[in-house]
Scaffold this motif. Sequence first.
Motif, PDB file in Angstrom:
ATOM      1  N   THR A  69     -15.297   0.832  -0.746  1.00  0.00           N
ATOM      2  CA  THR A  69     -15.242  -0.361   0.111  1.00  0.00           C
ATOM      3  C   THR A  69     -15.621  -0.041   1.550  1.00  0.00           C
ATOM      4  O   THR A  69     -15.382  -0.854   2.445  1.00  0.00           O
ATOM      5  N   GLU A  70     -16.192   1.148   1.758  1.00  0.00           N
ATOM      6  CA  GLU A  70     -16.609   1.594   3.094  1.00  0.00           C
ATOM      7  C   GLU A  70     -15.466   1.467   4.115  1.00  0.00           C
ATOM      8  O   GLU A  70     -15.649   1.004   5.231  1.00  0.00           O
ATOM      9  N   GLY A  71     -14.275   1.871   3.693  1.00  0.00           N
ATOM     10  CA  GLY A  71     -13.101   1.848   4.563  1.00  0.00           C
ATOM     11  C   GLY A  71     -12.402   0.513   4.637  1.00  0.00           C
ATOM     12  O   GLY A  71     -11.444   0.364   5.385  1.00  0.00           O
ATOM     13  N   GLY A  72     -12.856  -0.446   3.856  1.00  0.00           N
ATOM     14  CA  GLY A  72     -12.237  -1.776   3.877  1.00  0.00           C
ATOM     15  C   GLY A  72     -10.875  -1.818   3.215  1.00  0.00           C
ATOM     16  O   GLY A  72     -10.078  -2.707   3.483  1.00  0.00           O
ATOM     17  N   MET A  73     -10.616  -0.847   2.327  1.00  0.00           N
ATOM     18  CA  MET A  73      -9.317  -0.760   1.660  1.00  0.00           C
ATOM     19  C   MET A  73      -8.825   0.675   1.793  1.00  0.00           C
ATOM     20  O   MET A  73      -9.618   1.597   1.964  1.00  0.00           O
ATOM     21  N   THR A  74      -7.513   0.848   1.716  1.00  0.00           N
ATOM     22  CA  THR A  74      -6.921   2.170   1.913  1.00  0.00           C
ATOM     23  C   THR A  74      -5.644   2.333   1.096  1.00  0.00           C
ATOM     24  O   THR A  74      -4.922   1.354   0.880  1.00  0.00           O
ATOM     25  N   PRO A  75      -5.343   3.569   0.684  1.00  0.00           N
ATOM     26  CA  PRO A  75      -4.090   3.826  -0.011  1.00  0.00           C
ATOM     27  C   PRO A  75      -2.934   4.151   0.935  1.00  0.00           C
ATOM     28  O   PRO A  75      -1.803   4.351   0.486  1.00  0.00           O
ATOM     29  N   LEU A  76      -3.187   4.213   2.232  1.00  0.00           N
ATOM     30  CA  LEU A  76      -2.149   4.617   3.187  1.00  0.00           C
ATOM     31  C   LEU A  76      -0.980   3.624   3.207  1.00  0.00           C
ATOM     32  O   LEU A  76      -1.193   2.415   3.103  1.00  0.00           O
ATOM     33  N   THR A 128      -6.204  10.274  -5.048  1.00  0.00           N
ATOM     34  CA  THR A 128      -7.594  10.408  -5.517  1.00  0.00           C
ATOM     35  C   THR A 128      -8.199   9.028  -5.756  1.00  0.00           C
ATOM     36  O   THR A 128      -9.325   8.745  -5.329  1.00  0.00           O
ATOM     37  N   ILE A 129      -7.457   8.157  -6.409  1.00  0.00           N
ATOM     38  CA  ILE A 129      -7.933   6.793  -6.652  1.00  0.00           C
ATOM     39  C   ILE A 129      -8.063   6.052  -5.320  1.00  0.00           C
ATOM     40  O   ILE A 129      -9.042   5.343  -5.087  1.00  0.00           O
ATOM     41  N   THR A 171       0.845  -1.184   0.000  1.00  0.00           N
ATOM     42  CA  THR A 171       0.000   0.000   0.000  1.00  0.00           C
ATOM     43  C   THR A 171       0.888   1.244   0.000  1.00  0.00           C
ATOM     44  O   THR A 171       2.076   1.167   0.279  1.00  0.00           O
ATOM     45  N   GLY A 172       0.292   2.371  -0.298  1.00  0.00           N
ATOM     46  CA  GLY A 172       1.033   3.624  -0.288  1.00  0.00           C
ATOM     47  C   GLY A 172       1.507   4.063  -1.649  1.00  0.00           C
ATOM     48  O   GLY A 172       2.099   5.133  -1.782  1.00  0.00           O
ATOM     49  N   ASN A 173       1.229   3.267  -2.697  1.00  0.00           N
ATOM     50  CA  ASN A 173       1.700   3.604  -4.037  1.00  0.00           C
ATOM     51  C   ASN A 173       0.602   4.114  -4.951  1.00  0.00           C
ATOM     52  O   ASN A 173       0.878   4.519  -6.066  1.00  0.00           O
ATOM     53  N   LEU A 174      -0.645   4.083  -4.487  1.00  0.00           N
ATOM     54  CA  LEU A 174      -1.762   4.548  -5.313  1.00  0.00           C
ATOM     55  C   LEU A 174      -1.854   6.072  -5.301  1.00  0.00           C
ATOM     56  O   LEU A 174      -1.545   6.707  -4.300  1.00  0.00           O
TER      57      LEU A 174
END
Length: 132
Positions: A82-89, A73-74, A67-70
Amino acid sequence: MLTHRGALAMLAAAADHAAQLQVPQCIAIVDRSGEVMASLRMDGAKFLSLRSATAKARTAASTNAATGNLDMTIGLALGAATEGGMTPLPGGLPIRYEGEPLGGIGVGSGSGDQDRAVAEAALEAIGADLDI
């Protein structure tokens, strides 16, 4: 397959590394289907970070990527969808062994670099692939 013994070994290694950094962390380990196998909120870690750590682990398991590479905005759209189920952090890494995806680990409560370092220490504990 990621076993509970492997998940617990990773959890212990991650917590030990976080303690060395003197940064209490929230750590979540999920299997390849995104189900939590082990989690911990260390004393002093931010309580909401357990939710983001779990989302990081699920994102890494789902995408088979760190994670952290997206683009943010995407990533924000992904989080909303995903209602917080996935994250770009940053702080989520896939768990792979000999190229086979086994799950994901997510770490939160420190800086992105600290979170990632703790996750990497967990992968090293079980000899997981670090080509992330």
